[in-house]
Design a protein around this motif. Structure first.
Motif, PDB file in Angstrom:
ATOM      1  N   CYS A 143       0.812  -1.244  -0.051  1.00 34.13           N
ATOM      2  CA  CYS A 143      -0.131  -0.134  -0.129  1.00 34.13           C
ATOM      3  C   CYS A 143       0.744   1.469   0.093  1.00 34.13           C
ATOM      4  O   CYS A 143       0.529   2.192  -0.586  1.00 34.13           O
ATOM      5  N   ARG A 144       1.982   1.284   0.830  1.00 30.38           N
ATOM      6  CA  ARG A 144       2.776   2.450   0.961  1.00 30.38           C
ATOM      7  C   ARG A 144       3.469   2.544  -0.448  1.00 30.38           C
ATOM      8  O   ARG A 144       3.765   3.773  -0.880  1.00 30.38           O
ATOM      9  N   CYS A 146       2.099   1.810  -3.440  1.00 27.40           N
ATOM     10  CA  CYS A 146       1.175   2.789  -4.336  1.00 27.40           C
ATOM     11  C   CYS A 146       1.062   3.773  -3.925  1.00 27.40           C
ATOM     12  O   CYS A 146       0.829   4.734  -4.886  1.00 27.40           O
ATOM     13  N   PHE A 147       0.929   4.223  -2.788  1.00 25.07           N
ATOM     14  CA  PHE A 147       0.485   5.665  -2.652  1.00 25.07           C
ATOM     15  C   PHE A 147       1.876   6.409  -2.804  1.00 25.07           C
ATOM     16  O   PHE A 147       1.682   7.688  -3.333  1.00 25.07           O
ATOM     17  N   GLU A 148       3.070   5.831  -2.891  1.00 22.81           N
ATOM     18  CA  GLU A 148       4.445   6.606  -3.040  1.00 22.81           C
ATOM     19  C   GLU A 148       4.318   6.669  -4.726  1.00 22.81           C
ATOM     20  O   GLU A 148       4.715   7.942  -5.246  1.00 22.81           O
ATOM     21  N   GLY A 151       0.102   8.354  -5.584  1.00 23.41           N
ATOM     22  CA  GLY A 151      -0.819   8.971  -4.626  1.00 23.41           C
ATOM     23  C   GLY A 151      -0.792  10.446  -4.993  1.00 23.41           C
ATOM     24  O   GLY A 151      -1.868  11.112  -4.763  1.00 23.41           O
ATOM     25  N   TRP A 157      -9.390   6.059  -2.559  1.00 24.99           N
ATOM     26  CA  TRP A 157      -8.820   4.652  -2.478  1.00 24.99           C
ATOM     27  C   TRP A 157      -9.925   4.097  -1.738  1.00 24.99           C
ATOM     28  O   TRP A 157     -10.764   4.478  -0.972  1.00 24.99           O
ATOM     29  N   CYS A 204      -2.298   6.089   4.126  1.00 25.08           N
ATOM     30  CA  CYS A 204      -2.819   7.027   3.276  1.00 25.08           C
ATOM     31  C   CYS A 204      -2.820   8.507   3.645  1.00 25.08           C
ATOM     32  O   CYS A 204      -2.385   9.581   3.165  1.00 25.08           O
ATOM     33  N   CYS A 208      -0.517  10.850   1.834  1.00 25.22           N
ATOM     34  CA  CYS A 208      -1.496  11.416   0.774  1.00 25.22           C
ATOM     35  C   CYS A 208      -2.611  12.176   1.682  1.00 25.22           C
ATOM     36  O   CYS A 208      -3.959  11.788   1.508  1.00 25.22           O
ATOM     37  N   ALA A 211      -6.033  12.824   0.183  1.00 25.61           N
ATOM     38  CA  ALA A 211      -6.835  11.941  -0.556  1.00 25.61           C
ATOM     39  C   ALA A 211      -7.900  11.363   0.553  1.00 25.61           C
ATOM     40  O   ALA A 211      -7.759  11.654   1.719  1.00 25.61           O
ATOM     41  N   ILE A 213      -9.772   7.616   1.770  1.00 28.68           N
ATOM     42  CA  ILE A 213      -9.818   6.377   1.968  1.00 28.68           C
ATOM     43  C   ILE A 213     -10.817   5.741   2.705  1.00 28.68           C
ATOM     44  O   ILE A 213     -11.249   6.150   3.464  1.00 28.68           O
TER      45      ILE A 213
END
Length: 458
Positions: A143-144, A146-148, A151, A157, A204, A208, A211, A213
């Motif tokens: 997940c981290r 993907c956020f990096e 994001g 999300w 997240c 982000c 964002a 989530i």
């Protein structure tokens, strides 16, 4: 009041049902691939699916033509990390970067699901998946990542799709159905997935901050078969256990006392560590994703248990409702009731992440006339509008599905899409895209920001 100007009119797919290319460009094997392969002698598998991996530009052009304001899709964990952890697969990163860039270029909001039924198989082999806390760590790392990576281009999300369904089905978790400890492992996976979801939310919010989530919960509204108190109590309790208790954990960061008491009674209390409560409380959702299709009517009159939750129930056909080919009811008025119930309980913005009608379909004179889907869209959107007028904060609608996709239970016989994919279970052909009548109907709904005065049933 009607639909707000920024309402997210969208459509949805998931990676294993749409992409295909299940071992292409470095992608790893998943639980979803394993489940589909087990049925490959009787229906299509995930090797090609809708061949979305090779139709990316064409499909985004169709989204733009449709007028979508948003598109919900899932990232395949194993396309980013083929083994669930370890080294990043750059080809997978490039694919999702291209998809997200195309969506943003066409003013379509990406809504990204981080896990949709496809746990990397390597994590099953190493840890039994979410039976182990090591899978939580792997999920948080994914997940981290993907956020990096994405994001700065994704505002919405979703953590885990239908955890409440996954934890009733051994093969969705990569577990063996004959495992003598299966019920305990169901609970352990359920608890660990709550923690994993919370850690994704925490990450997240940290990485982000602009964002939003949340989770994605399956919510079948349940009716009692009769007004006998036993039936009424069963429907009430089952809806609490199946839908509202998971929502409680996601939204408030607590394990519902009804669930904890059941775990104690069944001697299936999971391993709970000292810091877990802090994690759950810190990782609460910004909004509530809800998958809602139909209602189910249940009673206690026989012992044909259909839910693996330790309670024997009987699912009945409701004599006042119409049913489709796969015995799913047509009950649009219940959608308003469901939205009002969720909002009254949790006071969080709601996004309908899945809602749609399935049919067996074929091309006639180069077209697909799906009048029942048009009726379904009209009647359910009408109830959404009424729910908004009565105070529900509904922020989006993701029709299931954008395009015909692989059903993990019925292959390509069961079609939900606004766009027909010209293939069947064993003849893949070219996977040509053909717009159905419902494509044009939904296009008008989006243009009108709702049904509009002239957009009645067609």
């Amino acid at each position: 009041m009607s639909f707000p100007e920024d309402f997210l009119w969208g459509a949805a797919t998931s990676a294993f049902q749409y992409e295909g290319a299940n071992l292409e460009d470095g992608k790893g094997w998943t639980v979803a691939d394993e489940r589909c392969q087990a049925k490959s002698q009787i229906q299509a598998d995930s090797s090609v699916a809708s061949d979305g991996y090779h139709h990316l530009e064409e499909d985004v052009k169709l989204m733009k033509e449709l007028g979508l304001k948003s598109y919900r899709f899932s990232i395949s964990w194993a396309r980013i990390f083929p083994d669930g952890e370890g080294e990043i697969n750059n080809a997978g990163v490039i694919y999702y970067q291209r998809l997200i860039d195309l969506l943003n270029e066409n003013h379509i909001e990406p809504i990204v699901t981080l896990l949709h039924f496809d746990i990397p198989w390597a994590l099953i082999e190493k840890y039994e998946g979410f039976v182990s806390r090591k899978c939580i760590d792997a999920f948080e790392k994914y997940c981290r990542t993907c956020f990096e990576l994405f994001g700065d281009k994704v505002k919405y999300w979703l953590t885990i799709n239908e955890q409440n369904v996954m934890v009733m089905m051994a093969d969705m978790l990569g577990l063996k159905k004959d495992d003598p400890k299966l019920n305990l492992k169901f609970v352990q996976c359920n608890y660990h997935m709550y923690l994993a979801s919370a850690k994704a939310v925490i990450a997240c919010h940290e990485m982000c901050p602009d964002a939003l989530i949340g989770p994605c919960v399956s919510y079948p509204t349940l009716y009692a078969e009769t007004c006998h108190p036993d039936d009424v109590a069963l429907a009430y309790d089952m809806q609490d256990i199946m839908a509202f208790a998971p929502m409680e954990t996601y939204v408030n960061g607590t394990i519902d006392p009804i669930v904890m008491n059941k775990w104690i009674k069944d001697k299936t209390v999971p391993e709970i560590l000292e810091n877990d409560e802090t994690i759950l409380k810190a990782g609460v959702a910004d909004y509530l994703g809800v998958n809602w299709y139909c209602t189910q009517t249940i009673g206690t009159t026989s012992k044909n248990g259909s839910f693996n939750i330790g309670v024997e129930i009987d699912i009945k056909k409701n004599p006042f409702l119409e049913y489709g080919h796969w015995d799913w009811s047509y009950d649009p008025k219940a959608l308003k009731m469901a939205l009002k119930e969720c909002y009254a309980r949790f006071r969080k913005p709601i996004m309908i992440c899945e809602n749609g009608w399935s049919e067996i379909e074929e091309i006639r004179d180069g077209k697909i006339h799906d009048s029942k889907r048009i009726e379904y869209l009209h009647d359910h959107i009408e109830q959404m509008e009424k729910a908004i007028d009565e105070g529900v904060n509904l922020i989006g609608y993701q029709h299931w599905s954008f395009i015909d996709i692989l059903s993990s239970s019925q292959g390509f016989d069961k079609r939900y899409g606004l766009i027909f994919v010209d293939r069947d279970n064993f003849n893949i052909k070219e996977c040509q895209r053909i717009k159905k009548d419902s494509f044009y109907y939904y296009q008008t709904i989006i243009k009108n920001n709702g049904l509009g005065e002239e957009n009645g049933k067609q």
